[in-house]
Design a protein around this motif. Sequence first.
Motif, PDB file in Angstrom:
ATOM      1  N   VAL A  72      71.783   9.547 -16.709  1.00  0.00           N
ATOM      2  CA  VAL A  72      70.596   9.749 -15.777  1.00  0.00           C
ATOM      3  C   VAL A  72      69.371   9.885 -16.332  1.00  0.00           C
ATOM      4  O   VAL A  72      69.287  10.712 -17.156  1.00  0.00           O
ATOM      5  CB  VAL A  72      71.143  11.033 -15.052  1.00  0.00           C
ATOM      6  N   ARG A  73      68.538   8.805 -16.360  1.00  0.00           N
ATOM      7  CA  ARG A  73      67.195   9.133 -16.987  1.00  0.00           C
ATOM      8  C   ARG A  73      66.234   9.758 -15.714  1.00  0.00           C
ATOM      9  O   ARG A  73      66.122   9.467 -14.633  1.00  0.00           O
ATOM     10  CB  ARG A  73      66.502   7.570 -17.210  1.00  0.00           C
ATOM     11  N   LEU A  74      65.485  10.813 -16.373  1.00  0.00           N
ATOM     12  CA  LEU A  74      64.578  11.579 -15.528  1.00  0.00           C
ATOM     13  C   LEU A  74      63.425  11.983 -16.199  1.00  0.00           C
ATOM     14  O   LEU A  74      63.368  11.945 -17.421  1.00  0.00           O
ATOM     15  CB  LEU A  74      65.332  12.771 -15.021  1.00  0.00           C
ATOM     16  N   TRP A  75      62.505  12.155 -15.371  1.00  0.00           N
ATOM     17  CA  TRP A  75      61.164  12.708 -15.645  1.00  0.00           C
ATOM     18  C   TRP A  75      60.406  13.292 -14.716  1.00  0.00           C
ATOM     19  O   TRP A  75      60.848  13.367 -13.365  1.00  0.00           O
ATOM     20  CB  TRP A  75      60.211  11.468 -16.406  1.00  0.00           C
ATOM     21  N   LEU A  76      59.255  13.937 -15.038  1.00  0.00           N
ATOM     22  CA  LEU A  76      58.374  14.628 -13.888  1.00  0.00           C
ATOM     23  C   LEU A  76      57.355  13.665 -13.283  1.00  0.00           C
ATOM     24  O   LEU A  76      56.441  13.260 -14.125  1.00  0.00           O
ATOM     25  CB  LEU A  76      57.797  15.959 -14.275  1.00  0.00           C
ATOM     26  N   SER A  77      57.519  13.256 -12.007  1.00  0.00           N
ATOM     27  CA  SER A  77      56.183  12.418 -11.679  1.00  0.00           C
ATOM     28  C   SER A  77      55.157  13.188 -10.974  1.00  0.00           C
ATOM     29  O   SER A  77      54.132  12.612 -11.026  1.00  0.00           O
ATOM     30  CB  SER A  77      56.878  11.334 -10.721  1.00  0.00           C
ATOM     31  N   ARG A  78      55.217  14.638 -10.780  1.00  0.00           N
ATOM     32  CA  ARG A  78      54.416  15.291 -10.481  1.00  0.00           C
ATOM     33  C   ARG A  78      54.483  16.723 -10.606  1.00  0.00           C
ATOM     34  O   ARG A  78      55.816  17.316 -10.627  1.00  0.00           O
ATOM     35  CB  ARG A  78      53.995  15.115  -8.781  1.00  0.00           C
ATOM     36  N   ILE A  79      53.367  17.434 -10.977  1.00  0.00           N
ATOM     37  CA  ILE A  79      53.411  19.013 -11.221  1.00  0.00           C
ATOM     38  C   ILE A  79      52.687  19.326 -10.201  1.00  0.00           C
ATOM     39  O   ILE A  79      51.103  19.423 -10.354  1.00  0.00           O
ATOM     40  CB  ILE A  79      53.176  19.437 -12.768  1.00  0.00           C
ATOM     41  N   GLY A  80      52.938  20.112  -9.076  1.00  0.00           N
ATOM     42  CA  GLY A  80      52.190  20.871  -8.286  1.00  0.00           C
ATOM     43  C   GLY A  80      51.727  22.011  -8.468  1.00  0.00           C
ATOM     44  O   GLY A  80      52.194  22.813  -9.605  1.00  0.00           O
ATOM     45  N   GLY A  81      51.121  22.929  -7.253  1.00  0.00           N
ATOM     46  CA  GLY A  81      50.848  24.164  -7.501  1.00  0.00           C
ATOM     47  C   GLY A  81      52.073  25.071  -7.863  1.00  0.00           C
ATOM     48  O   GLY A  81      51.948  25.974  -8.948  1.00  0.00           O
ATOM     49  N   ALA A  82      53.097  24.799  -7.182  1.00  0.00           N
ATOM     50  CA  ALA A  82      54.513  25.692  -7.292  1.00  0.00           C
ATOM     51  C   ALA A  82      55.551  24.904  -7.076  1.00  0.00           C
ATOM     52  O   ALA A  82      56.557  25.339  -6.882  1.00  0.00           O
ATOM     53  CB  ALA A  82      54.326  26.676  -6.143  1.00  0.00           C
ATOM     54  N   SER A  83      55.260  23.606  -7.221  1.00  0.00           N
ATOM     55  CA  SER A  83      56.523  22.661  -7.287  1.00  0.00           C
ATOM     56  C   SER A  83      56.379  21.647  -8.197  1.00  0.00           C
ATOM     57  O   SER A  83      55.335  21.346  -9.077  1.00  0.00           O
ATOM     58  CB  SER A  83      56.369  21.873  -5.920  1.00  0.00           C
ATOM     59  N   LEU A  84      57.774  21.027  -8.265  1.00  0.00           N
ATOM     60  CA  LEU A  84      57.914  19.905  -9.411  1.00  0.00           C
ATOM     61  C   LEU A  84      58.529  18.906  -8.760  1.00  0.00           C
ATOM     62  O   LEU A  84      59.567  19.016  -8.080  1.00  0.00           O
ATOM     63  CB  LEU A  84      58.769  20.368 -10.544  1.00  0.00           C
ATOM     64  N   THR A  85      58.145  17.415  -9.073  1.00  0.00           N
ATOM     65  CA  THR A  85      58.808  16.420  -8.542  1.00  0.00           C
ATOM     66  C   THR A  85      59.598  15.817  -9.566  1.00  0.00           C
ATOM     67  O   THR A  85      58.751  15.257 -10.615  1.00  0.00           O
ATOM     68  CB  THR A  85      57.834  15.409  -7.846  1.00  0.00           C
ATOM     69  N   ILE A  86      60.724  15.652  -9.437  1.00  0.00           N
ATOM     70  CA  ILE A  86      61.622  14.654 -10.817  1.00  0.00           C
ATOM     71  C   ILE A  86      61.972  13.476 -10.222  1.00  0.00           C
ATOM     72  O   ILE A  86      62.508  13.558  -8.992  1.00  0.00           O
ATOM     73  CB  ILE A  86      62.771  15.933 -10.921  1.00  0.00           C
ATOM     74  N   ASP A  87      61.873  12.671 -10.715  1.00  0.00           N
ATOM     75  CA  ASP A  87      62.081  11.130 -10.451  1.00  0.00           C
ATOM     76  C   ASP A  87      63.393  10.788 -11.455  1.00  0.00           C
ATOM     77  O   ASP A  87      63.404  11.098 -12.563  1.00  0.00           O
ATOM     78  CB  ASP A  87      61.244  10.337 -10.701  1.00  0.00           C
ATOM     79  N   TYR A  88      64.331   9.975 -10.884  1.00  0.00           N
ATOM     80  CA  TYR A  88      65.489   9.675 -11.572  1.00  0.00           C
ATOM     81  C   TYR A  88      65.836   7.937 -11.507  1.00  0.00           C
ATOM     82  O   TYR A  88      65.809   7.407 -10.599  1.00  0.00           O
ATOM     83  CB  TYR A  88      66.796  10.294 -11.206  1.00  0.00           C
ATOM     84  N   LEU A  89      66.559   7.614 -12.646  1.00  0.00           N
ATOM     85  CA  LEU A  89      67.155   6.163 -12.535  1.00  0.00           C
ATOM     86  C   LEU A  89      68.534   6.614 -13.004  1.00  0.00           C
ATOM     87  O   LEU A  89      68.876   7.322 -13.992  1.00  0.00           O
ATOM     88  CB  LEU A  89      66.546   5.447 -13.301  1.00  0.00           C
ATOM     89  N   VAL A  90      69.629   5.978 -12.223  1.00  0.00           N
ATOM     90  CA  VAL A  90      71.086   6.294 -12.507  1.00  0.00           C
ATOM     91  C   VAL A  90      71.504   4.757 -13.188  1.00  0.00           C
ATOM     92  O   VAL A  90      71.352   3.750 -12.518  1.00  0.00           O
ATOM     93  CB  VAL A  90      71.817   6.476 -11.420  1.00  0.00           C
ATOM     94  N   LEU A  91      71.809   5.037 -14.414  1.00  0.00           N
ATOM     95  CA  LEU A  91      72.060   3.874 -15.286  1.00  0.00           C
ATOM     96  C   LEU A  91      73.322   3.758 -15.872  1.00  0.00           C
ATOM     97  O   LEU A  91      74.090   4.838 -16.200  1.00  0.00           O
ATOM     98  CB  LEU A  91      70.871   3.715 -16.401  1.00  0.00           C
ATOM     99  N   THR A  92      73.796   2.870 -16.830  1.00  0.00           N
ATOM    100  CA  THR A  92      74.775   2.921 -17.632  1.00  0.00           C
ATOM    101  C   THR A  92      74.507   2.150 -18.929  1.00  0.00           C
ATOM    102  O   THR A  92      73.599   1.732 -18.905  1.00  0.00           O
ATOM    103  CB  THR A  92      76.228   2.119 -17.024  1.00  0.00           C
ATOM    104  N   GLY A  93      75.405   2.291 -19.862  1.00  0.00           N
ATOM    105  CA  GLY A  93      74.989   1.724 -21.356  1.00  0.00           C
ATOM    106  C   GLY A  93      74.847   0.116 -21.205  1.00  0.00           C
ATOM    107  O   GLY A  93      74.195  -0.344 -22.092  1.00  0.00           O
ATOM    108  N   GLU A  94      75.516  -0.651 -20.038  1.00  0.00           N
ATOM    109  CA  GLU A  94      75.197  -1.792 -20.002  1.00  0.00           C
ATOM    110  C   GLU A  94      73.702  -2.450 -19.683  1.00  0.00           C
ATOM    111  O   GLU A  94      73.292  -3.525 -19.632  1.00  0.00           O
ATOM    112  CB  GLU A  94      76.011  -2.561 -18.963  1.00  0.00           C
ATOM    113  N   ASP A  95      73.010  -1.250 -19.183  1.00  0.00           N
ATOM    114  CA  ASP A  95      71.571  -1.383 -18.630  1.00  0.00           C
ATOM    115  C   ASP A  95      70.804  -0.291 -19.162  1.00  0.00           C
ATOM    116  O   ASP A  95      70.028   0.248 -18.051  1.00  0.00           O
ATOM    117  CB  ASP A  95      71.441  -1.826 -17.096  1.00  0.00           C
ATOM    118  N   PRO A  96      70.448  -0.148 -20.614  1.00  0.00           N
ATOM    119  CA  PRO A  96      69.967   1.142 -20.591  1.00  0.00           C
ATOM    120  C   PRO A  96      68.360   1.036 -20.429  1.00  0.00           C
ATOM    121  O   PRO A  96      67.577   2.131 -20.292  1.00  0.00           O
ATOM    122  CB  PRO A  96      69.981   1.183 -22.290  1.00  0.00           C
TER     123      PRO A  96
END
Length: 160
Positions: free
Chosen positions: A90-114
Motif C-alpha cells: 500500500v503506497r500512501l502519501w498526504l495529498s493535502r494538509i488542511g487546517g484540521a484535516s489530512l488527506t491520504i492518497d493510496y495505491l494498492v500494488l503488489t511486487g509484480e507492479d512496484p
Amino acid sequence: MPHLDIRLPMRWSDTDGYGHVNNAAMLTLLEEARIRAFWGAPDEQVALGAEVLPSALPTFDGGSSVHTVVASHRVEYGRELPFRRDDVIVRLWLSRIGGASLTIDYLVLTGEDPDGAAPYATARTVIVLVDEATGRPTRIPAELRGSLARFTGEPLRFRD
C-alpha cells in the motif's frame, strides 16, 4: 514523489466467494497501512520488536489528547486482487494538509507492479484531528505540519 510503501500480509479472510479481496476488506488494508505509517507503537511494544517507521507521529499515539476520525473514504478498483501469499504493497502519501484535516492518497500494488502502472485500487481517506475533551476539530500545530510536509505529494485523479 515522496511516499511510503507499507507491506501488508493478505489474510485468507480478506477474500470473498469470488476469490478476490472484498470491498470492505480493502478498507481494512488501507486502515492497516495508515495506522502503521502514522501511529507510533508504544515504547513497551517497540522494546519487544515492533517496527518503528520514520513517519510515526507522536501526536497520534495513545497518550495524546488529540484523536483522529475518518471523515470520508473514496475507493476506485482497477482490477481484482486475488488471494496472494506475498505481501500487498500500500503506497500512501498526504495529498493535502488542511487546517484540521489530512488527506491520504493510496495505491494498492503488489511486487509484480512496484511502479504502480496498474494499481489494484486507488483510494483517498480524509481524517480530521479532534480534541479528545470536546470532540471538536483542532488545528494541526505548526511543528506537526512541518513533520507532515515531508510526506506530501500530488493528489490522485479519480474517474468522474
